[in-house]
Scaffold this active site. Structure first.
Site, PDB file in Angstrom:
ATOM      1  N   GLY A 105       0.793  -1.228   0.000  1.00 62.26           N
ATOM      2  CA  GLY A 105       0.000   0.000   0.000  1.00 62.26           C
ATOM      3  C   GLY A 105       0.818   1.268   0.000  1.00 62.26           C
ATOM      4  O   GLY A 105       0.438   2.264  -0.625  1.00 62.26           O
ATOM      5  N   GLU A 151      30.893 -26.691   4.579  1.00 56.06           N
ATOM      6  CA  GLU A 151      30.798 -26.723   6.037  1.00 56.06           C
ATOM      7  C   GLU A 151      30.829 -28.158   6.573  1.00 56.06           C
ATOM      8  O   GLU A 151      31.391 -28.426   7.638  1.00 56.06           O
ATOM      9  CB  GLU A 151      29.528 -26.013   6.509  1.00 56.06           C
ATOM     10  CG  GLU A 151      29.613 -24.498   6.477  1.00 56.06           C
ATOM     11  CD  GLU A 151      29.468 -23.921   5.078  1.00 56.06           C
ATOM     12  OE1 GLU A 151      28.994 -24.649   4.176  1.00 56.06           O
ATOM     13  OE2 GLU A 151      29.830 -22.745   4.876  1.00 56.06           O
ATOM     14  N   GLY A 190      28.377 -22.058  -2.229  1.00 59.40           N
ATOM     15  CA  GLY A 190      29.574 -22.058  -1.411  1.00 59.40           C
ATOM     16  C   GLY A 190      30.596 -22.961  -2.061  1.00 59.40           C
ATOM     17  O   GLY A 190      31.447 -22.539  -2.834  1.00 59.40           O
ATOM     18  N   ARG A 193      33.486 -21.361 -10.779  1.00 55.25           N
ATOM     19  CA  ARG A 193      34.202 -20.171 -11.239  1.00 55.25           C
ATOM     20  C   ARG A 193      35.444 -20.509 -12.051  1.00 55.25           C
ATOM     21  O   ARG A 193      35.916 -19.684 -12.842  1.00 55.25           O
ATOM     22  CB  ARG A 193      34.535 -19.255 -10.071  1.00 55.25           C
ATOM     23  CG  ARG A 193      35.553 -19.769  -9.096  1.00 55.25           C
ATOM     24  CD  ARG A 193      35.986 -18.648  -8.131  1.00 55.25           C
ATOM     25  NE  ARG A 193      36.829 -19.205  -7.084  1.00 55.25           N
ATOM     26  CZ  ARG A 193      36.458 -19.356  -5.832  1.00 55.25           C
ATOM     27  NH1 ARG A 193      35.249 -18.991  -5.441  1.00 55.25           N
ATOM     28  NH2 ARG A 193      37.288 -19.867  -4.948  1.00 55.25           N
ATOM     29  N   GLY A 233      22.084 -25.534  -1.748  1.00 56.25           N
ATOM     30  CA  GLY A 233      21.892 -24.684  -0.582  1.00 56.25           C
ATOM     31  C   GLY A 233      21.625 -23.245  -0.977  1.00 56.25           C
ATOM     32  O   GLY A 233      20.671 -22.610  -0.502  1.00 56.25           O
TER      33      GLY A 233
END
Length: 576
Positions: free
Chosen positions: A33, A478, A396, A403, A446
């Site tokens: 709104g 991790e 991660g 890359r 993830g």
């Protein structure tokens, strides 16, 4: 009683006309709104509204739009939780120095600070993350505040990055005076080309042309400087690294590119040139522990890329293209001292490593669980991508593989903030901005989960994007750190969720792929039926370079374990 009607002469209409005049043809937004007056006036001006499922994604999309178009990205988010949801996207644009304008609303002025719906002092939250942040309460100031916010976002006179404005709803409904609507405020503005001081140019030339082992590193501030950068590399014989911020400026086939030898070249160079690039954790903060006795030449048009962490023996404060043109002109026919054998040797080692990587990717063994190595997926994608593809890498552990495993003339990733979850929003925005180019998102499962609902946005807006999810059922980097450092895995395993099933439910072409031999045909079908999603099962046992480097356990002095050891020795008086 006030009327909800918004006239064509209102502040909201003025905002829409301003954006249209400044070349904005698409705004990423989530309705509410407090911003509905702007929303409807954008539509009235023919500006496309890409309505998203979360405000964070709206800012991510504006960020990616700015990156691939070179223009301004605009996000429109509602008050209160709309702004707080958007803050992660704003933070990422802040660190990435992306020109994004975020607009929002606030309760009418008569209800401020009285407990109104979604009444929050947004500016206090976002000011540390923006180049400019204001609440505009006076209708006659709307136009000049917009002009200033856009100039700040685009880095006119300073560092580019996000700018934020919000407006009380009654201000949006009010009609500004025609007298203040000066024509020049609607005119698009180019960022001024900042010319260098001739003395700093001479200092840079002396250093560069006397260097035996020169290394050039480009960053986002060098975008648009491809021609003079390549000419400098050719003339100087220097070697070249790009750390992801400006991939595509120099073709991978150029003899100066030595990306696979990053560690060696950083320690061997005697002069290091940074072009619009911070010396952040990805470059060891420029520390002598890693760069040895190298002297630095810093070239940038904003202070944050000119003298962070290491001062230059020469510092050229100028637009990167202008600085390089001046350096080339000043050098004239001067013969560089670059050790050609050193540069040629590095290039040969780079090529050998790159070839070995490509071979190993296609032959990477499956895990003991029978699932394919992520490099098998990347090898199949690399084979299928056209040369002008836009690649968005996210995740991660998977980002570490992607890359180096994927080649692209335009490449986007989470950046130095490590803001995983950007993949799907970035890909949607890039595919809408560049529908004639193939846009592929390569993401870990993830990271994908952060903004998985945006596949609904892709379906509704027919964004021609291919999303490839490397599904290893875990936060893999991790998991490995916990296993190796703590001997126990706690809260880092996920399901091998059916991401393809979810995508099908939202109307995307989607397939689940479990075997490497199925990949080429599945990728071809997905390319032909975008928007599409491939849910590819990969083994969580594969160890990425980031997992091996110690990045996950966050060393004390440097980002990587080897650099941290070198830094410790250097600070204690040992040899780095």
């Amino acid at each position: 009683m006030s009327s909800p009607h918004v006239s064509p002469q209102s502040s909201a209409a003025l905002i829409a006309r301003f954006l249209k005049a400044r070349g904005v043809d698409r705004v990423f937004a989530l309705c509410g709104g407090h911003i509905m007056p702007i929303w409807m006036q954008l539509d009235a001006q023919g500006i496309q509204i890409v309505d998203v499922r979360d405000e964070r994604a709206a800012v991510y999309m504006a960020h990616a739009h700015a990156d691939v178009t070179g223009g301004l990205g605009v996000a429109l988010v509602t008050a209160g939780p709309g702004v707080t949801n958007a803050m992660t996207g704003i933070a990422n644009a802040h660190v990435a120095r992306a020109p994004v304008l975020i607009l929002s609303g606030t309760p009418p002025r008569a209800q401020e600070n009285r407990g109104a719906l979604q009444d929050m002092a947004h500016v206090e939250f976002v000011r540390p993350l923006t180049r400019y942040a204001r609440t505009v309460r006076e209708a006659d100031l709307v136009l000049q505040e917009l002009d200033e916010a856009v100039a700040r976002a685009q880095g006119h006179g300073g560092e580019p990055g996000p700018a934020y404005l919000d407006f009380p709803v009654d201000t949006l409904r009010a009609e500004p005076s025609l007298a203040v609507q000066l024509p020049e405020l609607f005119q698009p503005r180019r960022k001024a080309r900042l010319l260098p001081d001739p003395r700093s140019v001479a200092e840079a030339v002396d250093l560069l042309w006397s260097a035996k082992r020169p290394l050039v590193i480009s960053g986002r501030g060098a975008r648009g400087a491809s021609r003079p950068l390549i000419e400098l590399l050719d003339r100087l014989g220097a070697v070249y690294l790009d750390t992801g911020e400006s991939r595509g400026l120099v073709p991978e086939s150029h003899p100066s590119v030595v990306a696979a030898m990053r560690g060696s070249v950083m320690s061997e160079a005697d002069v290091v040139v940074t072009l619009g690039r911070k010396l952040d954790f990805q470059l060891a903060y420029g520390s002598p522990a890693v760069f040895g006795d190298a002297r630095f030449v810093r070239i940038a048009d904003c202070a944050s890329e000119l003298r962070d962490n290491r001062r230059g023996a020469a510092e050229v404060f100028a637009s990167v293209d202008a600085a390089l043109d001046a350096i080339l002109s000043h050098a004239g026919d001067r013969v560089p001292a670059c050790d050609a054998d050193w540069a040629t040797g590095l290039r040969a080692k780079h090529a050998a490593r790159a070839d070995k990587l490509l071979t190993s990717m296609t032959q990477a063994p499956s895990g003991s669980d029978g699932l394919m190595h992520p490099n098998r997926l990347l090898a199949a994608l690399r084979e299928a991508l056209p040369q002008d593809a836009i690649v968005v890498a996210d995740g991660g552990d998977f980002l570490s593989f992607a890359r180096v495993g994927l080649s692209a003339s335009t490449y986007l990733d989470p950046g130095s903030l490590g803001c995983i979850g950007i993949g799907t929003p970035f890909g949607i925005a890039a595919s809408l901005a560049c529908p004639d180019r193939t846009v592929v998102v390569a993401t870990g499962d993830g990271a994908y989960g952060f903004n998985a609902m945006e596949i609904d946005t892709a379906a509704r807006h027919k964004a021609p994007v291919l999303i490839v999810v490397a599904n290893n059922g875990s936060w893999a980097i991790e998991v490995r750190d916990q296993q190796e450092t703590h001997g126990k895995v706690v809260g880092t395993r996920l399901q091998f969720a059916d991401h393809a099933g979810m995508a099908k439910a939202f109307g995307l072409h989607a397939e689940r792929v479990e075997k490497p031999e199925e990949l080429p045909a599945a990728i071809a079908r997905a390319m032909a039926n975008r928007p599409a999603l491939l849910d590819v099962l990969v083994t969580p046992e594969a160890a990425s370079s980031d997992a091996k480097s110690g990045l996950a356990w966050v060393p004390d002095l440097q980002a990587l374990g080897a650099w941290d050891e070198a830094e410790t020795q250097w600070r204690c008086g040992g040899q780095g």
